[in-house]
Design an enzyme around this catalytic site. Structure first.
Site, PDB file in Angstrom:
ATOM      1  N   ASN A   1       6.189   7.085   5.098  1.00 13.13           N
ATOM      2  CA  ASN A   1       5.218   7.029   4.003  1.00 13.13           C
ATOM      3  C   ASN A   1       4.215   8.144   4.268  1.00 13.13           C
ATOM      4  O   ASN A   1       3.311   8.009   5.078  1.00 13.13           O
ATOM      5  CB  ASN A   1       4.539   5.658   3.997  1.00 13.13           C
TER       6      ASN A   1
ATOM      7  N   ARG B   1       8.750   6.410   0.931  1.00 14.09           N
ATOM      8  CA  ARG B   1       7.971   5.822  -0.142  1.00 14.09           C
ATOM      9  C   ARG B   1       7.472   6.966  -1.015  1.00 14.09           C
ATOM     10  O   ARG B   1       6.844   7.905  -0.517  1.00 14.09           O
ATOM     11  CB  ARG B   1       6.779   5.057   0.437  1.00 14.09           C
TER      12      ARG B   1
ATOM     13  N   HIS C   1       2.768  -0.737  -6.838  1.00  8.33           N
ATOM     14  CA  HIS C   1       3.104  -1.848  -5.930  1.00  8.33           C
ATOM     15  C   HIS C   1       4.484  -2.429  -6.262  1.00  8.33           C
ATOM     16  O   HIS C   1       4.775  -3.576  -5.906  1.00  8.33           O
ATOM     17  CB  HIS C   1       2.094  -3.007  -6.027  1.00  8.33           C
TER      18      HIS C   1
ATOM     19  N   ARG D   1     -11.917   0.404  -5.476  1.00  2.59           N
ATOM     20  CA  ARG D   1     -11.644   0.795  -6.869  1.00  2.59           C
ATOM     21  C   ARG D   1     -12.222  -0.234  -7.824  1.00  2.59           C
ATOM     22  O   ARG D   1     -12.138  -1.435  -7.574  1.00  2.59           O
ATOM     23  CB  ARG D   1     -10.134   0.899  -7.109  1.00  2.59           C
TER      24      ARG D   1
ATOM     25  N   GLU E   1       7.033  -4.304   2.323  1.00  6.06           N
ATOM     26  CA  GLU E   1       7.516  -3.146   1.565  1.00  6.06           C
ATOM     27  C   GLU E   1       8.469  -2.292   2.397  1.00  6.06           C
ATOM     28  O   GLU E   1       9.454  -1.767   1.880  1.00  6.06           O
ATOM     29  CB  GLU E   1       6.316  -2.298   1.106  1.00  6.06           C
TER      30      GLU E   1
END
Ligand code: AMP
Length: 403
Positions: free
Chosen positions: A10, A95, A184, A245, A389
């Site tokens: 990733n 990813r 996601h 966020r 993940e």
């Protein structure tokens, strides 16, 4: 004989996370991260599991001003101390954040795939170029190994237009690709699979609302195994309150701030990096810290948690519209799996809609265990399912390179 392994990568704008998956054991045997790359405080840490003849090894070294290429070399060197990569490595899974409308599933990377990922870069200018850099570096190092791209957006490509289109002039969609993509996806897909397994139902007959609550957070409506609506939008900024966020905000705030001297870059930074739990509490973006502060009477921390849970409950209620045959509301991610408080406060807003939390089961399940946490009389199941993940990326990579 050496077991076959997969490297899962990733690559972020200033970080490189990696993990090594042993396909025979079906488990991860090493992981690590290089962070703050390009800066004075760049650091590398890794952890190799014990293997026949090798003790468990951990590393933590400062690597001031190291770049991604140097970090990758260090990663491979550290893995090679325990695992013979030249012999064992059979593929690499990456990813990739944004696949736009080009990818609805994971794919083996070739020149065309790279071009398409590049085309999606304007939609994720911080992430896709970094993901591509990781792909390029690994290709240079292992030119004959298959590499697979697993997209955050791909799972949501099954959403119908009514869920993914914004009510703005059509040409903004057709010419500039302005629509909801959702993120996601790898986590929501994993949770859909794991929930179906846990309920002993086929995935194609399992419907759930998945609340992935980590530093980033999103809700996904999953009908019969497929994503049909989600809270994140064209970017991961829309929807729930997150660590830093804002999530949803009246778009009218943007020109208002601009008229008050905020540049577009400043607004972008404010909404992405200085808002959410951090902005509301004026203290921290970390739910664990905020929970402790709130218990000790910190008003800002309490407000941040209140807004987080209320917004989340509103989204869960909204997702119910899409799913007449809901099996379960599932909490996952760092907050979803670990914060009994957030699960309880969120569920309290939803009780009259048929989500009745068993407060004892909720507390018993407070420590990242899994299971059902609703009362027997609850209309809908409420569950905790730990996401994974990396495992999903490993599984996709293995499936694609063996077929
Ligand atoms: P993630 O991005 O999935 O790693 O999740 C990170 C978030 O999970 C942070 O806000 C952490 O504070 C939160 N978290 C982790 N453990 C706990 C816990 N035991 N209680 C509350 N929040 C937690």
């Amino acid at each position: 004989m050496t077991n076959a392994t997969l490297l899962i990568v990733n690559c972020g704008s200033s970080s490189l996370k990696f993990a090594l998956f042993d396909t025979t054991k079906g488990e991860f045997v090493a992981d690590g991260i290089a962070q703050a790359l390009g800066s004075k405080s760049a650091n590398f840490s890794s952890n190799n599991a014990a293997l026949d003849g090798h003790a468990e090894t951990k590393q933590n070294v400062d690597i001031p001003h190291a770049d991604h290429a140097q970090a990758l070399s260090l990663c491979l060197k550290s893995l090679n101390e325990t695992f013979d990569l030249e012999q064992s490595l059979v593929g690499v899974g990456h990813r990739v954040v944004h696949g736009g409308e080009s990818f609805n599933s994971s794919i083996v990377i070739n020149a065309n795939v790279r071009k398409e990922i590049e085309k999606c870069s304007p939609l994720a200018p911080l992430h896709n170029p970094a993901n591509l850099l990781g792909i390029t570096l690994l290709e240079k190092r292992y030119p004959h190994l298959p590499q697979v791209a697993v997209f955050d957006t791909a799972y949501h490509q099954t959403m119908p237009q009514q869920a993914y289109r914004y009510a703005i002039p059509e040409k903004l969609y057709t010419e500039l690709g302005v629509r909801r993509y959702g993120f996601h996806g790898t986590s929501h897909r994993y949770v859909a699979m794991a929930t179906a397994n846990s309920l002993a139902k086929p995935q194609t007959e399992t419907s759930l609302i998945c609340a992935h609550l980590g530093n980033g957070a999103s809700v996904c409506a999953i009908a019969n195994g497929e994503s049909i609506d989600t809270s994140m939008g064209m970017t991961p900024l829309e929807g729930l309150v997150m660590g830093t966020r804002s999530g949803d905000i009246d778009p009218g705030v943007l020109p208002y701030l601009n008229n008050h001297g905020y540049s577009i870059d400043r607004i972008d930074k404010t909404l992405n990096k200085e808002s959410g739990l951090l902005g509301l509490s004026n203290e921290s973006n970390d739910m664990r810290t905020l929970t402790k502060l709130a218990e000790n009477g910190h008003e800002g921390a309490r407000l941040a948690i209140d807004v987080f849970c209320f917004r989340l409950a509103k989204y869960i209620a909204a997702m119910l519209v899409s799913i007449p045959n809901l099996d379960a509301l599932v909490f996952t991610g760092g907050i979803g799996e670990n914060s009994a408080h957030v699960r309880r406060q969120t569920s309290s807003h939803l009780k009259h809609l048929g989500f009745d939390l068993d407060t004892n089961a909720n507390l018993e399940n407070g420590d990242a265990t899994q299971g059902v946490i609703n009362t027997p009389s609850s209309r809908y199941k409420i569950m905790i399912i730990a996401t994974d993940e990396e495992r999903m990326i490993a599984q996709d990579t293995l499936n694609l390179i063996t077929n």
